[in-house]
Design a protein around this motif. Structure first.
Motif, mmCIF file in Angstrom:
data_model
loop_
_atom_site.group_PDB
_atom_site.id
_atom_site.type_symbol
_atom_site.label_atom_id
_atom_site.label_comp_id
_atom_site.label_asym_id
_atom_site.label_seq_id
_atom_site.Cartn_x
_atom_site.Cartn_y
_atom_site.Cartn_z
ATOM 1 N N VAL A 40 0.349 -0.466 -7.267
ATOM 2 C CA VAL A 40 0.944 0.564 -6.679
ATOM 3 C C VAL A 40 2.344 0.471 -7.764
ATOM 4 O O VAL A 40 2.692 0.020 -8.459
ATOM 5 C CB VAL A 40 1.664 0.501 -5.345
ATOM 6 C CG1 VAL A 40 0.218 0.270 -4.424
ATOM 7 C CG2 VAL A 40 2.340 -0.899 -5.271
ATOM 8 N N ARG B 127 0.795 -1.131 0.157
ATOM 9 C CA ARG B 127 -0.015 -0.159 0.088
ATOM 10 C C ARG B 127 0.745 1.202 0.018
ATOM 11 O O ARG B 127 1.996 1.076 0.407
ATOM 12 C CB ARG B 127 -1.017 0.085 1.303
ATOM 13 C CG ARG B 127 -2.015 -1.251 1.261
ATOM 14 C CD ARG B 127 -2.866 -1.123 0.163
ATOM 15 N NE ARG B 127 -3.950 -2.315 0.266
ATOM 16 C CZ ARG B 127 -3.775 -3.106 -0.426
ATOM 17 N NH1 ARG B 127 -2.711 -3.335 -1.226
ATOM 18 N NH2 ARG B 127 -4.755 -4.125 -0.322
ATOM 19 N N ASP C 118 4.087 2.438 2.448
ATOM 20 C CA ASP C 118 4.781 1.392 2.891
ATOM 21 C C ASP C 118 6.226 1.265 2.535
ATOM 22 O O ASP C 118 6.522 2.317 1.761
ATOM 23 C CB ASP C 118 4.527 -0.091 2.260
ATOM 24 C CG ASP C 118 3.259 -0.645 3.020
ATOM 25 O OD1 ASP C 118 2.639 -0.080 3.932
ATOM 26 O OD2 ASP C 118 2.574 -1.707 2.524
ATOM 27 N N SER D 179 -0.099 -5.293 -6.941
ATOM 28 C CA SER D 179 -0.730 -4.427 -5.538
ATOM 29 C C SER D 179 -1.507 -2.931 -6.086
ATOM 30 O O SER D 179 -1.811 -2.134 -5.451
ATOM 31 C CB SER D 179 0.495 -4.053 -4.769
ATOM 32 O OG SER D 179 0.826 -5.148 -4.029
ATOM 33 N N THR E 1 3.152 -6.457 4.610
ATOM 34 C CA THR E 1 2.116 -6.388 3.843
ATOM 35 C C THR E 1 2.127 -7.228 2.436
ATOM 36 O O THR E 1 1.182 -7.712 1.917
ATOM 37 C CB THR E 1 1.681 -5.079 3.763
ATOM 38 O OG1 THR E 1 2.804 -4.464 2.754
ATOM 39 C CG2 THR E 1 1.525 -4.375 4.702
#
Length: 310
Positions: free
Chosen positions: A233, A157, A160, A231, A211
């Motif tokens: 990202v 996320r 992080d 993810s 994560t």
């Protein structure tokens, strides 16, 4: 004595006896080699499974690597994938293709390597199959048990931090040395022959709040790209923070070299990470991808169909 002289069932008996030495069956194997199939415990009701194929001339060369190291390498790259999911390895199965003129003691040394690498994580070789082949082929499947939620590639996320544990670029440096007919420095050559995944550190990643996590097998930037895509990202890597081997192209090798089987993971920014985890970047919102020092970096890793055989 050769494999051909011993015969199929003779070599199976020798392999089975070899694998039962030392640690024997680990706690996750209820029935090991010798029957039609193995029985492996799954205390949590979930089994993590992964498989890899190692082909002589592509993943290893017998004139470069002794059989014991080939066995360790074959087991390590599969066990690392299980650990990267946050699971405890329990068992390994291997399919083995081998020329009939191969010495039996070569096969036994390879099996010793498989067994001893499994012992690093209290797993066992539960069984497999042997066939005649024109060159050595290893098809390895590893199984693991989950004690909690899996750590997938899709959990990173924005905000992080990105951290790595284990060696990066050392196996690539060793491959470069061997390709040039060199066998020194020995630690770099050894890194190509036998990876040393930091299993224990990775198995503690869940406790540290990881994560997302993955095994770095095809190059750090390329593998982080898989995490970024999963993810949704963007991963921003600080090049100077990436540990690499002490060679002129060490930084490039650390970013693009594979087969060290280090681990890369993302953690909340408040996580207190032990020294074995080195922070190398951050996760931000944006189009999925990886940058190094603010710039795109690629193609940046191993692809069987993009590069010629080493």
């Amino acid at each position: 004595m050769t494999v051909g002289e011993l015969g199929e069932f003779g070599i199976i008996a020798r392999i089975t006896a070899r694998l039962s030495r030392g640690t024997g069956s680990g706690p996750g194997v209820l029935l090991g080699p010798g029957d039609d199939a193995a029985i492996v415990a799954a205390p949590g009701g979930r089994v993590v499974a992964t498989t890899d194929v190692l082909l002589e001339g592509r993943h290893f060369r017998r004139d470069w690597s002794p059989p014991y190291d080939i066995g360790r390498k074959a087991a390590a790259q599969n066990l690392a994938d299980v650990v990267a999911m946050g699971a405890r390895p329990t068992a390994l199965l291997f399919g083995f293709g081998v020329p009939g003129d191969t010495a039996v003691d070569w096969v036994e040394a390879l099996c010793d390597g498989l067994r001893d690498e499994c012992a690093e994580v209290s797993a066992s070789v539960a069984g497999g199959d042997v066939v005649g082949a024109d060159s050595v082929l290893l098809a390895v499947t590893a199984l693991g048990a989950l004690d909690g939620p899996p750590i997938t590639r899709s959990g990173a996320r924005p905000g992080d931090v990105v951290a790595v544990c284990g060696r990066l670029g050392h196996a690539a440096a060793g491959l470069d040395l061997l390709s040039r007919g060199l066998i020194e420095p020995a630690d770099l050559v050894g890194a190509h022959r036998r990876p040393r995944p930091p299993y224990a550190a990775a198995l503690r990643a869940r406790e540290l709040g990881a994560t997302a996590m993955l095994d770095v097998s095809d190059g750090l930037v390329q593998d982080l790209g898989h995490l970024a895509e999963a993810s949704g990202v963007r991963v921003e890597v600080e090049g100077a923070a990436v540990p690499g081997p002490p060679v002129p192209e060490g930084r490039v090798m650390a970013l693009t070299g594979g087969e060290d089987h280090a681990f890369a993971a993302t953690f909340p920014p408040v996580a207190a990470l032990p020294a074995e985890w080195q922070v190398i970047g951050t996760v931000v919102a944006g189009k999925p991808g990886v940058t190094v020092d603010g710039r795109s970096y690629g193609p940046a890793g191993w692809d069987h169909f993009r590069r010629p055989k080493p």
